[in-house]
Design a protein around this motif. Structure first.
Motif, PDB file in Angstrom:
ATOM      1  N   ILE A  75      -4.422  56.432   6.498  1.00  0.00           N
ATOM      2  CA  ILE A  75      -5.317  55.401   5.969  1.00  0.00           C
ATOM      3  C   ILE A  75      -4.673  54.020   6.037  1.00  0.00           C
ATOM      4  CG2 ILE A  75      -4.645  55.648   3.551  1.00  0.00           C
ATOM      5  CD1 ILE A  75      -8.233  55.189   4.825  1.00  0.00           C
ATOM      6  N   TRP A  76      -3.354  53.928   5.978  1.00  0.00           N
ATOM      7  CA  TRP A  76      -2.689  52.623   6.022  1.00  0.00           C
ATOM      8  C   TRP A  76      -2.641  52.038   7.427  1.00  0.00           C
ATOM      9  CZ3 TRP A  76       1.322  52.689   9.337  1.00  0.00           C
ATOM     10  CH2 TRP A  76       1.977  53.900   9.552  1.00  0.00           C
ATOM     11  N   ALA A  77      -2.870  52.867   8.448  1.00  0.00           N
ATOM     12  CA  ALA A  77      -2.776  52.411   9.833  1.00  0.00           C
ATOM     13  C   ALA A  77      -4.149  51.981  10.340  1.00  0.00           C
ATOM     14  CB  ALA A  77      -2.233  53.539  10.704  1.00  0.00           C
ATOM     15  N   PRO A  78      -4.179  51.079  11.318  1.00  0.00           N
ATOM     16  CA  PRO A  78      -5.478  50.703  11.892  1.00  0.00           C
ATOM     17  C   PRO A  78      -6.069  51.858  12.692  1.00  0.00           C
ATOM     18  CG  PRO A  78      -3.695  49.657  13.106  1.00  0.00           C
ATOM     19  CD  PRO A  78      -3.069  50.349  11.939  1.00  0.00           C
ATOM     20  N   ARG A  79      -7.380  51.928  12.755  1.00  0.00           N
ATOM     21  CA  ARG A  79      -8.079  52.986  13.504  1.00  0.00           C
ATOM     22  C   ARG A  79      -8.687  52.342  14.737  1.00  0.00           C
ATOM     23  NH1 ARG A  79      -9.787  56.824  16.199  1.00  0.00           N
ATOM     24  NH2 ARG A  79     -10.827  58.618  15.295  1.00  0.00           N
ATOM     25  N   TYR A  80      -7.916  52.310  15.839  1.00  0.00           N
ATOM     26  CA  TYR A  80      -8.413  51.721  17.080  1.00  0.00           C
ATOM     27  C   TYR A  80      -9.492  52.620  17.664  1.00  0.00           C
ATOM     28  CZ  TYR A  80      -4.480  48.619  16.619  1.00  0.00           C
ATOM     29  OH  TYR A  80      -3.596  47.689  16.138  1.00  0.00           O
ATOM     30  N   GLY A  81     -10.540  52.009  18.177  1.00  0.00           N
ATOM     31  CA  GLY A  81     -11.638  52.774  18.760  1.00  0.00           C
ATOM     32  C   GLY A  81     -12.453  53.518  17.718  1.00  0.00           C
ATOM     33  N   ALA A  82     -12.508  52.996  16.511  1.00  0.00           N
ATOM     34  CA  ALA A  82     -13.238  53.659  15.431  1.00  0.00           C
ATOM     35  C   ALA A  82     -14.728  53.723  15.748  1.00  0.00           C
ATOM     36  CB  ALA A  82     -13.021  52.913  14.112  1.00  0.00           C
ATOM     37  N   SER A  83     -15.326  54.851  15.431  1.00  0.00           N
ATOM     38  CA  SER A  83     -16.775  54.984  15.575  1.00  0.00           C
ATOM     39  C   SER A  83     -17.441  54.303  14.387  1.00  0.00           C
ATOM     40  CB  SER A  83     -17.165  56.456  15.626  1.00  0.00           C
ATOM     41  OG  SER A  83     -16.921  57.064  14.362  1.00  0.00           O
ATOM     42  N   PHE A  84     -18.742  54.225  14.443  1.00  0.00           N
ATOM     43  CA  PHE A  84     -19.506  53.612  13.354  1.00  0.00           C
ATOM     44  C   PHE A  84     -19.174  54.270  12.012  1.00  0.00           C
ATOM     45  CE2 PHE A  84     -23.310  53.545  10.682  1.00  0.00           C
ATOM     46  CZ  PHE A  84     -23.528  52.190  10.576  1.00  0.00           C
ATOM     47  N   GLY A  85     -19.278  55.579  11.956  1.00  0.00           N
ATOM     48  CA  GLY A  85     -19.033  56.302  10.703  1.00  0.00           C
ATOM     49  C   GLY A  85     -17.599  56.171  10.220  1.00  0.00           C
ATOM     50  N   GLN A  86     -16.645  56.251  11.134  1.00  0.00           N
ATOM     51  CA  GLN A  86     -15.241  56.116  10.760  1.00  0.00           C
ATOM     52  C   GLN A  86     -14.969  54.729  10.188  1.00  0.00           C
ATOM     53  OE1 GLN A  86     -13.688  56.966  14.626  1.00  0.00           O
ATOM     54  NE2 GLN A  86     -13.155  59.083  14.114  1.00  0.00           N
ATOM     55  N   ALA A  87     -15.506  53.711  10.836  1.00  0.00           N
ATOM     56  CA  ALA A  87     -15.267  52.338  10.388  1.00  0.00           C
ATOM     57  C   ALA A  87     -15.877  52.089   9.015  1.00  0.00           C
ATOM     58  CB  ALA A  87     -15.823  51.349  11.401  1.00  0.00           C
ATOM     59  N   VAL A  88     -17.103  52.548   8.806  1.00  0.00           N
ATOM     60  CA  VAL A  88     -17.758  52.333   7.508  1.00  0.00           C
ATOM     61  C   VAL A  88     -17.039  53.131   6.421  1.00  0.00           C
ATOM     62  CG1 VAL A  88     -19.907  52.647   6.232  1.00  0.00           C
ATOM     63  CG2 VAL A  88     -19.968  51.747   8.557  1.00  0.00           C
TER      64      VAL A  88
END
Length: 176
Positions: free
Chosen positions: A27-40
């Motif tokens: 959770i502390w790391a950035p999520r590159y290529g996040a999908s819509f659901g992951q980002a929200v």
């Protein structure tokens, strides 16, 4: 999986995605290529987390949701008002006619409070997300406060590319 050193980058935008057993970065790391659901999901899970970084996809999907819901809530209130407006004509005598609208009813005011409540619920995570987005570009997060006063600046900040040196803002010991 090897232990991540504090301050070392979790990964850059060009490295393959890796993480725990699910392949999800911590959770502390950035999520590159996040999908819509992951980002929200990450937007609300990191509600008031100003440390760490946020990828462009995390930023833009969450920005889309916040702006979209705001637009819909305001549009519903305006549409209700337009649909329920009534005009009354008053003859003031001497050939003078005055036309006035009826005041809005309580339902309109209730509908108008919904965008305000949404704004209150999302102002802190929106600021935190912008703050983390600037960290990913290796800039001080406090610069995002400019976007509060000059909205277009938030869009420009969201477009900045990732910088691996932004990993200095990560706090692995603070998150999972």
């Amino acid at each position: 999986m090897t232990q991540q050193q504090p301050g070392a980058p979790y990964r850059t935008a060009t490295e393959p995605e890796s993480g725990g057993p699910t392949g999800e970065p911590p959770i502390w790391a950035p999520r590159y290529g996040a999908s819509f659901g992951q980002a929200v999901g990450r937007f609300f899970r990191k509600y008031a987390t100003f440390s760490g970084r946020a990828s462009r996809s995390e930023f833009w999907w969450a920005y889309l949701v916040v702006a979209g819901v705001s637009f819909i809530l305001v549009a519903v209130a305006i549409a209700y008002r337009v649909a329920t407006v009534e005009y009354r004509t008053y003859d003031l005598g001497g050939g003078q006619v005055y036309q006035a609208t009826t005041p809005p009813g309580p339902v309109f005011w209730l509908l108008l409070t919904l965008p305000a409540l949404w704004w209150l619920a999302t102002i802190v995570p929106t600021l935190a997300l912008g703050w983390r987005r600037l960290h990913d570009a290796n800039l001080p997060g406090a610069l995002y406060l400019i976007a509060v006063f000059v909205g277009i600046v938030g869009i420009v900040f969201g477009l900045l590319p990732s910088n691996p040196e932004g990993a200095r803002h990560d706090r692995p010991e603070a998150g999972r």
